[in-house]
Design a protein around this motif. Structure first.
Motif, PDB file in Angstrom:
ATOM      1  N   GLY A  52       0.771  -1.119  -0.040  1.00  0.00           N
ATOM      2  CA  GLY A  52      -0.141   0.085   0.020  1.00  0.00           C
ATOM      3  C   GLY A  52       0.703   1.420   0.054  1.00  0.00           C
ATOM      4  N   GLY A  53       0.053   2.356  -0.086  1.00  0.00           N
ATOM      5  CA  GLY A  53       0.668   3.854  -0.343  1.00  0.00           C
ATOM      6  C   GLY A  53      -0.313   4.932  -1.026  1.00  0.00           C
ATOM      7  N   LEU A  54       0.277   5.378  -1.919  1.00  0.00           N
ATOM      8  CA  LEU A  54      -0.687   6.323  -2.746  1.00  0.00           C
ATOM      9  C   LEU A  54      -1.862   5.706  -3.369  1.00  0.00           C
ATOM     10  N   GLU A  55      -3.119   6.234  -3.317  1.00  0.00           N
ATOM     11  CA  GLU A  55      -4.111   5.862  -3.928  1.00  0.00           C
ATOM     12  C   GLU A  55      -4.070   6.165  -5.131  1.00  0.00           C
ATOM     13  N   ARG A  56      -4.080   5.129  -6.074  1.00  0.00           N
ATOM     14  CA  ARG A  56      -3.849   5.419  -7.629  1.00  0.00           C
ATOM     15  C   ARG A  56      -4.937   4.302  -8.314  1.00  0.00           C
TER      16      ARG A  56
END
Length: 222
Positions: A52-56
């Protein structure tokens, strides 16, 4: 093990360290699904995966064929809730944290010797970091911190397990080292003192010789 003898390029499936039989790999530059697929296919051992991380809008379902060895997912970043939903849908244990560091602290309750802890987030890092390398450096720092913590604990890594005898033994060793250092300092001081004395004596002798030479020259000139 495909990567057992390969450290990798920094931040790309990079072997960080082994702590109490658990291997740690930093693959922070896996900012897309394909890279994480490659990382997951590199291990046959049980994996604890930071995902997970930045929502793209990335489709985590594309990871499913590669998830057989994943025993736990730690969902992080702005897309963590969607990662958690994906994990539950494929019957994987999941823990949800906004920050990587908080998820890392949970590892002590999850990992066992023989596991692999893998940061391969399949997501960009811009939700929390200026660049993904900073995320990788943070992960590596936590591994280093963990190793330091374990090293001062008892055999099983439990700091509270330190006994009075352990502490007395450690203290005794420190005292012995300090005594040895002090003895070396005293020895050096004596040598230095002798050297200073010798130098002073030589200067005195040379001064006398110089004076005698001057006198002899004056006698010759006269």
């Amino acid at each position: 093990e495909v990567v057992s003898n390969f450290k990798g390029v920094e931040h790309r499936l990079e072997y960080v360290d082994t702590v109490e039989g658990v291997e740690y790999y930093n693959d922070t530059e896996a900012t897309n699904i394909k890279c994480t697929q490659i990382a997951l296919s590199s291990f046959k051992k049980p994996i604890v995966l930071f995902l997970g991380g930045l929502e793209r809008g990335q489709d985590f379902n594309e990871l499913t064929p590669y998830m057989d060895n994943v025993k736990v997912i730690i969902a992080i970043g702005t897309c963590r809730e969607r990662v958690a939903e994906y994990a539950r849908n494929i019957n994987k244990d999941v823990y949800v944290y906004e920050h990587l560091t908080d998820g890392f602290d949970k590892l002590k309750d999850i990992v066992t010797s023989g596991d692999v802890v893998l940061l391969s987030p399949a997501s960009a890092s811009w939700d929390q970091y200026k660049e993904c390398e900073i995320r990788g450096a943070e992960f590596k720092g936590k591994v280093k911190e963990l190793k330091g913590f374990i090293s001062i604990g008892s055999v099983d890594g439990d700091v509270e397990g330190l006994t009075k005898n352990n502490l007395e033994e450690e203290f005794s060793q420190i005292v012995d080292i300090l005594k040895k250092n002090q003895q070396e300092v005293e020895s050096l001081r004596k040598k230095l003192s002798n050297s200073v004395f010798r130098i002073s004596y030589l200067e005195e002798v040379l001064s006398k010789l110089s004076a005698e030479n001057r006198q002899q020259l004056e006698n010759i000139e006269h």
